[in-house]
Write a protein that holds these residues in place. Structure first.
Motif: not given
Length: 89
Positions: A29-43
């Motif tokens: 769950g933390l890994y998936v949440a981190g990936g979503i967070n990284r994608a938002k930061k990149e966007a």
């Protein structure tokens, strides 16, 4: 079928196995949440870069329009010199 339920019941009843399973699920769950967070930061970063580029283009257009207005009133030779000055940039 009965043996499967017995094994499943034994696994569920074992606190150590359930703790390991919960830790794995939590880590996933933390890994998936981190990936979503990284994608938002990149966007957000890309949006900021696009906005800055649009502002730069707008400013260059304003400068060019001002230079064009000033060049209309110049004699031909002075207009050529002004155009060459802008072309060298």
């Amino acid at each position: 079928m009965t043996t499967t339920l017995t094994i499943l019941g034994a696994i569920i009843g074992n606190k150590t196995i359930m703790a390991i399973f919960a830790a794995l699920i939590g880590g996933l769950g933390l890994y998936v949440a981190g990936g979503i967070n990284r994608a938002k930061k990149e966007a957000a970063k890309q949006a900021a870069e696009k906005f800055a580029a649009a502002q730069d283009r707008l400013e260059m257009d304003r400068e060019a329009t001002g230079a064009e207005r000033a060049a209309r009133d110049l004699p031909d030779e002075a207009a050529r010199q002004e155009a060459m000055r802008w072309a060298k940039r």
